[in-house]
Design an enzyme around this catalytic site. Structure first.
Site, PDB file in Angstrom:
ATOM      1  N   PRO A 290     -10.078   4.288  -0.730  1.00 48.20           N
ATOM      2  CA  PRO A 290     -10.354   3.072  -1.512  1.00 48.20           C
ATOM      3  C   PRO A 290      -9.832   3.139  -2.949  1.00 48.20           C
ATOM      4  O   PRO A 290      -9.717   2.101  -3.594  1.00 48.20           O
ATOM      5  CB  PRO A 290     -11.884   2.956  -1.486  1.00 48.20           C
ATOM      6  CG  PRO A 290     -12.394   4.222  -0.924  1.00 48.20           C
ATOM      7  CD  PRO A 290     -11.295   4.890  -0.190  1.00 48.20           C
TER       8      PRO A 290
ATOM      9  N   GLU B 139     -18.283  11.483   2.731  1.00 48.84           N
ATOM     10  CA  GLU B 139     -18.438  11.094   1.327  1.00 48.84           C
ATOM     11  C   GLU B 139     -17.220  11.406   0.475  1.00 48.84           C
ATOM     12  O   GLU B 139     -17.198  11.119  -0.709  1.00 48.84           O
ATOM     13  CB  GLU B 139     -19.688  11.750   0.730  1.00 48.84           C
ATOM     14  CG  GLU B 139     -20.986  11.116   1.196  1.00 48.84           C
ATOM     15  CD  GLU B 139     -21.421  11.557   2.594  1.00 48.84           C
ATOM     16  OE1 GLU B 139     -20.816  12.508   3.151  1.00 48.84           O
ATOM     17  OE2 GLU B 139     -22.354  10.944   3.134  1.00 48.84           O
TER      18      GLU B 139
ATOM     19  N   ARG C 194       5.044  -4.443  13.445  1.00 50.41           N
ATOM     20  CA  ARG C 194       5.563  -5.782  13.770  1.00 50.41           C
ATOM     21  C   ARG C 194       6.838  -6.119  12.997  1.00 50.41           C
ATOM     22  O   ARG C 194       7.571  -7.020  13.376  1.00 50.41           O
ATOM     23  CB  ARG C 194       4.481  -6.853  13.549  1.00 50.41           C
ATOM     24  CG  ARG C 194       4.107  -7.098  12.124  1.00 50.41           C
ATOM     25  CD  ARG C 194       2.942  -8.055  12.004  1.00 50.41           C
ATOM     26  NE  ARG C 194       3.289  -9.463  12.203  1.00 50.41           N
ATOM     27  CZ  ARG C 194       3.866 -10.239  11.274  1.00 50.41           C
ATOM     28  NH1 ARG C 194       4.163  -9.752  10.094  1.00 50.41           N
ATOM     29  NH2 ARG C 194       4.143 -11.496  11.538  1.00 50.41           N
TER      30      ARG C 194
ATOM     31  N   ASP D 182       6.044 -15.991   7.362  1.00 52.79           N
ATOM     32  CA  ASP D 182       4.686 -15.464   7.195  1.00 52.79           C
ATOM     33  C   ASP D 182       4.114 -15.838   5.839  1.00 52.79           C
ATOM     34  O   ASP D 182       4.839 -15.883   4.852  1.00 52.79           O
ATOM     35  CB  ASP D 182       4.676 -13.922   7.248  1.00 52.79           C
ATOM     36  CG  ASP D 182       4.883 -13.389   8.648  1.00 52.79           C
ATOM     37  OD1 ASP D 182       4.805 -14.190   9.587  1.00 52.79           O
ATOM     38  OD2 ASP D 182       5.116 -12.180   8.772  1.00 52.79           O
TER      39      ASP D 182
HETATM   40  N1  ADE Z   1     -11.315   4.362   3.290  1.00 53.94           N
HETATM   41  C1  ADE Z   1     -12.498   3.824   2.969  1.00 53.94           C
HETATM   42  N2  ADE Z   1     -12.356   2.606   2.453  1.00 53.94           N
HETATM   43  C2  ADE Z   1     -11.006   2.339   2.449  1.00 53.94           C
HETATM   44  C3  ADE Z   1     -10.205   1.239   2.039  1.00 53.94           C
HETATM   45  N3  ADE Z   1     -10.748   0.133   1.513  1.00 53.94           N
HETATM   46  N4  ADE Z   1      -8.865   1.344   2.174  1.00 53.94           N
HETATM   47  C4  ADE Z   1      -8.312   2.449   2.679  1.00 53.94           C
HETATM   48  N5  ADE Z   1      -9.012   3.515   3.088  1.00 53.94           N
HETATM   49  C5  ADE Z   1     -10.340   3.477   2.978  1.00 53.94           C
END
Ligand code: ADE
Length: 221
Positions: A87, A114, A151, A165
């Site tokens: 993230p 975690e 794709r 697209d």
């Molecule tokens: N792992 C946990 N959340 C994620 C996200 N939003 N994007 C990529 N990998 C992740």
């Protein structure tokens, strides 16, 4: 043929996803080869441990370096792009899908629990997030990336069918209609029945622009 290797602790999550529709056809037609690796198999620990407690204290378990390092060392060549799903990576965009579709070999590393030892970042060329929300792991994110990349490999879907697209040229898609001409009182716009291709093109561009202004003004900046 493009090669994709996915490193995960949950290989079963991928069952089905690559077995249907366009991804299945791309694999069957040898446009892409996708392999799932359980990096637990690479753990040198007697009990195949892949995580440990964080230095400095804190909650939860942290993925250790060794299994992931050894798995990547075995798979990578000098043409490999190693991508970590996390993230805190760069936010994924369609432009990146086009760039990644040109790669010969991609390794995706799925983080879990975690967190992961910070030093795992040192073996990655790129860190990607698919959105500002937290998933339980990188698996779903890796599926999103594979789908959006495969794709775009030439010959996987009809050439030109992704030219319109949403996000190409920073505009959302224009509205489309099919038969019947009237459904529950809702009519297909007259211009689409006119046969006037120039007018239709103008109409579609205007609708794309209008929709983008309303829904995603940020794309026009
Ligand atoms: N792992 C946990 N959340 C994620 C996200 N939003 N994007 C990529 N990998 C992740």
């Amino acid at each position: 043929m493009m090669k994709i290797d996915i490193l995960t602790l949950f290989p079963n999550m991928y069952k089905g996803v690559f077995d249907e529709s366009i991804l299945k056809r791309a694999i069957d037609n040898k446009k892409v080869q996708i392999s799932i690796h359980n990096f637990r198999d690479y753990s040198l620990d007697l009990h195949h441990k892949v995580d440990d407690t964080p230095y400095g204290g804190g909650n939860g378990m942290v993925l250790t370096c060794q299994p992931i390092f050894d798995c990547v060392k075995k798979l990578r060549t000098d043409k490999t792009k190693v991508i970590l799903l996390t993230p805190d990576g760069v936010l994924y965009k369609q432009k990146m899908a086009y760039d990644l579709a040109k790669e010969e070999h991609i390794i995706f590393i799925c983080g879990h629990y975690e967190g992961f030892d910070e030093r795992i970042r040192s073996i990655c060329d790129l860190e990607i997030s698919i959105g500002d929300y937290i998933l339980t792991g990188g698996e779903l994110a890796s599926m999103v990336l594979v789908d959006s990349i495969v794709r775009l490999i030439p010959g996987v879907i009809e050439e030109g069918s992704h030219l319109n697209d949403s996000f190409n040229g920073n505009l959302l898609d224009y509205p489309t209609y099919t038969k019947p001409r009237v459904y529950e009182g809702m009519e297909v716009p007259e211009v689409l029945l006119s046969g006037d291709h120039k007018k239709i093109e103008q109409y579609r561009y205007q609708e794309s622009l209008k929709r983008t202004k309303e829904r995603r003004p940020d794309l026009l900046d």
